[in-house]
Design an enzyme around this catalytic site. Structure first.
Site, PDB file in Angstrom:
ATOM      1  N   CYS A   1       0.837  -1.203   0.000  1.00  0.00           N
ATOM      2  CA  CYS A   1       0.000   0.000   0.000  1.00  0.00           C
ATOM      3  C   CYS A   1       0.874   1.256   0.000  1.00  0.00           C
ATOM      4  O   CYS A   1       1.612   1.478  -0.948  1.00  0.00           O
ATOM      5  CB  CYS A   1      -0.997  -0.035   1.150  1.00  0.00           C
ATOM      6  SG  CYS A   1      -2.361   1.145   0.935  1.00  0.00           S
TER       7      CYS A   1
ATOM      8  N   HIS B   1      -3.652  -4.811  -0.765  1.00  0.00           N
ATOM      9  CA  HIS B   1      -3.295  -5.462   0.507  1.00  0.00           C
ATOM     10  C   HIS B   1      -3.380  -6.979   0.344  1.00  0.00           C
ATOM     11  O   HIS B   1      -4.481  -7.542   0.398  1.00  0.00           O
ATOM     12  CB  HIS B   1      -4.254  -5.021   1.614  1.00  0.00           C
ATOM     13  CG  HIS B   1      -4.057  -3.621   2.067  1.00  0.00           C
ATOM     14  ND1 HIS B   1      -3.195  -3.279   3.087  1.00  0.00           N
ATOM     15  CD2 HIS B   1      -4.609  -2.464   1.627  1.00  0.00           C
ATOM     16  CE1 HIS B   1      -3.233  -1.971   3.265  1.00  0.00           C
ATOM     17  NE2 HIS B   1      -4.080  -1.445   2.393  1.00  0.00           N
TER      18      HIS B   1
ATOM     19  N   GLU C   1      -2.624  -9.144   2.499  1.00  0.00           N
ATOM     20  CA  GLU C   1      -3.082  -9.713   3.775  1.00  0.00           C
ATOM     21  C   GLU C   1      -4.596  -9.618   3.934  1.00  0.00           C
ATOM     22  O   GLU C   1      -5.173 -10.247   4.826  1.00  0.00           O
ATOM     23  CB  GLU C   1      -2.373  -9.032   4.947  1.00  0.00           C
ATOM     24  CG  GLU C   1      -2.859  -7.642   5.314  1.00  0.00           C
ATOM     25  CD  GLU C   1      -2.302  -6.546   4.420  1.00  0.00           C
ATOM     26  OE1 GLU C   1      -2.533  -5.371   4.746  1.00  0.00           O
ATOM     27  OE2 GLU C   1      -1.640  -6.857   3.409  1.00  0.00           O
TER      28      GLU C   1
END
Length: 217
Positions: A89, A198, A200
């Site tokens: 990011c 992202h 994750e």
């Protein structure tokens, strides 16, 4: 943390410099097969097999925090030494020349050419799942070329101009996405990789991307 491996699990330092969303990155990396630790310790950062630089918020504040903790030097030294780094990011954005937010230009780390600027889209932030267009031979997107990933951002790099004369044998691999205009969704450049989205937060596709990255350590 050291750069030695526990069994076949690589060690990964997740840089702790006051940015948010760090714990979710640590957990995702652990699920992907790493011995991951949130740390601001210089030795841990330098000795780990891989370094992850997360980042949320404004470009300027992230750069100021990285500089205040000395982390920009650590990132630069790892890249110069061929030690893997993954930005996420705003941790992706600060690797470019500069960021312009609300008319204010902030210098970045200038690892790659390009300026982070507002997305020319009717609705921002760009929040949610989107497709990407990875290049042939991508390591990060191997096996997940057609998957969607989770984005949360209002700014991005819209233009890529890279002088390949200095890296003719191994030019950077650039992945694109679109929200109002094409923007850079990821870059793979030797030891240095980064994603605007992202991983994750990107479910199974994001987990596979992290697994792919760990496989390059």
């Amino acid at each position: 943390m050291t750069g030695t491996r526990s069994g076949s699990r690589p060690t990964v330092a997740v840089l702790d410099y006051g940015s948010g969303n760090t714990h979710s990155a640590v957990r995702a990396l652990q699920r992907a097969g790493a011995d991951a630790e949130l740390t601001a310790d210089a030795d841990a950062v330098m000795n780990a097999d891989g370094l992850v630089v997360p980042g949320v918020g404004a470009f300027q504040s992230v750069m100021e925090s990285l500089q205040a903790t000395g982390a920009t030097r650590w990132i630069g030294r790892r890249v110069a030494g061929g030690r893997p780094v993954l930005g996420i990011c705003v941790g992706h954005q600060i690797l470019f020349d500069a960021g312009v937010e609300h008319g204010v230009r902030t210098e970045g780390m200038a690892e790659w050419p390009g300026v982070v600027e507002a997305l020319p889209a009717p609705i921002v932030p760009h929040m949610g799942w989107n497709t990407v267009r990875p290049p042939a031979g991508s390591d990060l997107f191997r096996g997940i070329e057609d998957e969607r990933f989770y984005f949360v951002h209002s700014y991005g790099v819209l233009d890529w101009t890279f002088d390949q004369t200095h890296q003719a044998m191994n030019p950077p691999r650039v992945t694109w996405s679109n929200h109002g205009a094409d923007f850079i969704a990821a870059v793979e450049n030797g030891p240095l990789s980064a994603t605007q989205f992202h991983p994750e937060k990107s479910g199974d596709a994001g987990m596979q991307l992290l697994t792919n990255w760990l496989g390059t350590l």
